[in-house]
Design an enzyme around this catalytic site. Structure first.
Site, PDB file in Angstrom:
ATOM      1  N   ALA A  90       0.845  -1.195   0.000  1.00 30.73           N
ATOM      2  CA  ALA A  90       0.000   0.000   0.000  1.00 30.73           C
ATOM      3  C   ALA A  90       0.882   1.248   0.000  1.00 30.73           C
ATOM      4  O   ALA A  90       1.878   1.302   0.719  1.00 30.73           O
ATOM      5  CB  ALA A  90      -0.903   0.019   1.228  1.00 30.73           C
ATOM      6  N   CYS A  91       0.513   2.219  -0.824  1.00 29.55           N
ATOM      7  CA  CYS A  91       1.235   3.495  -0.835  1.00 29.55           C
ATOM      8  C   CYS A  91       0.244   4.628  -0.606  1.00 29.55           C
ATOM      9  O   CYS A  91      -0.963   4.418  -0.616  1.00 29.55           O
ATOM     10  CB  CYS A  91       2.007   3.687  -2.144  1.00 29.55           C
ATOM     11  SG  CYS A  91       0.985   3.945  -3.597  1.00 29.55           S
ATOM     12  N   ALA A  92       0.774   5.814  -0.431  1.00 30.92           N
ATOM     13  CA  ALA A  92      -0.070   6.964  -0.103  1.00 30.92           C
ATOM     14  C   ALA A  92      -1.122   7.239  -1.178  1.00 30.92           C
ATOM     15  O   ALA A  92      -2.282   7.480  -0.869  1.00 30.92           O
ATOM     16  CB  ALA A  92       0.793   8.198   0.129  1.00 30.92           C
ATOM     17  N   GLY A  96      -1.949   5.044  -3.528  1.00 32.43           N
ATOM     18  CA  GLY A  96      -2.671   3.810  -3.782  1.00 32.43           C
ATOM     19  C   GLY A  96      -2.702   3.415  -5.243  1.00 32.43           C
ATOM     20  O   GLY A  96      -3.598   2.699  -5.684  1.00 32.43           O
ATOM     21  N   THR A 116       2.066   0.850  -5.001  1.00 29.73           N
ATOM     22  CA  THR A 116       1.369  -0.317  -4.452  1.00 29.73           C
ATOM     23  C   THR A 116       1.551  -1.526  -5.363  1.00 29.73           C
ATOM     24  O   THR A 116       1.944  -2.604  -4.925  1.00 29.73           O
ATOM     25  CB  THR A 116      -0.141  -0.015  -4.291  1.00 29.73           C
ATOM     26  OG1 THR A 116      -0.298   1.060  -3.367  1.00 29.73           O
ATOM     27  CG2 THR A 116      -0.906  -1.238  -3.804  1.00 29.73           C
TER      28      THR A 116
END
Length: 101
Positions: free
Chosen positions: A8-10, A12, A16
């Site tokens: 998951a990344c900021a 998304g 990710t």
């Protein structure tokens, strides 16, 4: 080794899915079984099943944000890293996991 994980990344989006792809490829190339869930802008994809988590030797959280459902992993060995770690050096990362598990 059986591995489960969450990417998951900021935003998304990009990190990710790149993190998931790199992690899966590196783990499979090393002979491990792996299942990675993504949590992004379009929601949760490839959601981990309870049995997958139960059978896992380790949980990898490759995330730049707080993930949903972290409590599912409370009794498991867990390694948490930023997505960049998995993206930049996936093979080295898997070797490190092998050495600590």
């Amino acid at each position: 080794m059986k591995i489960v994980g969450v990417a998951a990344c900021a935003a998304g989006i990009a990190h990710t899915y790149i993190a998931k792809e790199k992690l899966v490829k590196a783990a499979e190339n090393a002979g491990h079984k792996i299942h990675v869930e993504t949590q992004g802008i379009i929601g949760i994809k490839d959601e981990l099943k309870e049995k997958d988590i139960k059978d896992a030797d380790v949980v990898i959280i490759a995330a730049d944000i707080k993930i949903n459902g972290i409590e599912r992993f409370k009794d498991k060995k867990r390694v948490e890293v930023p997505t960049d770690t998995v993206i930049k050096s996936p093979n080295k990362f898997i070797k490190k996991i092998e050495s600590i598990i």
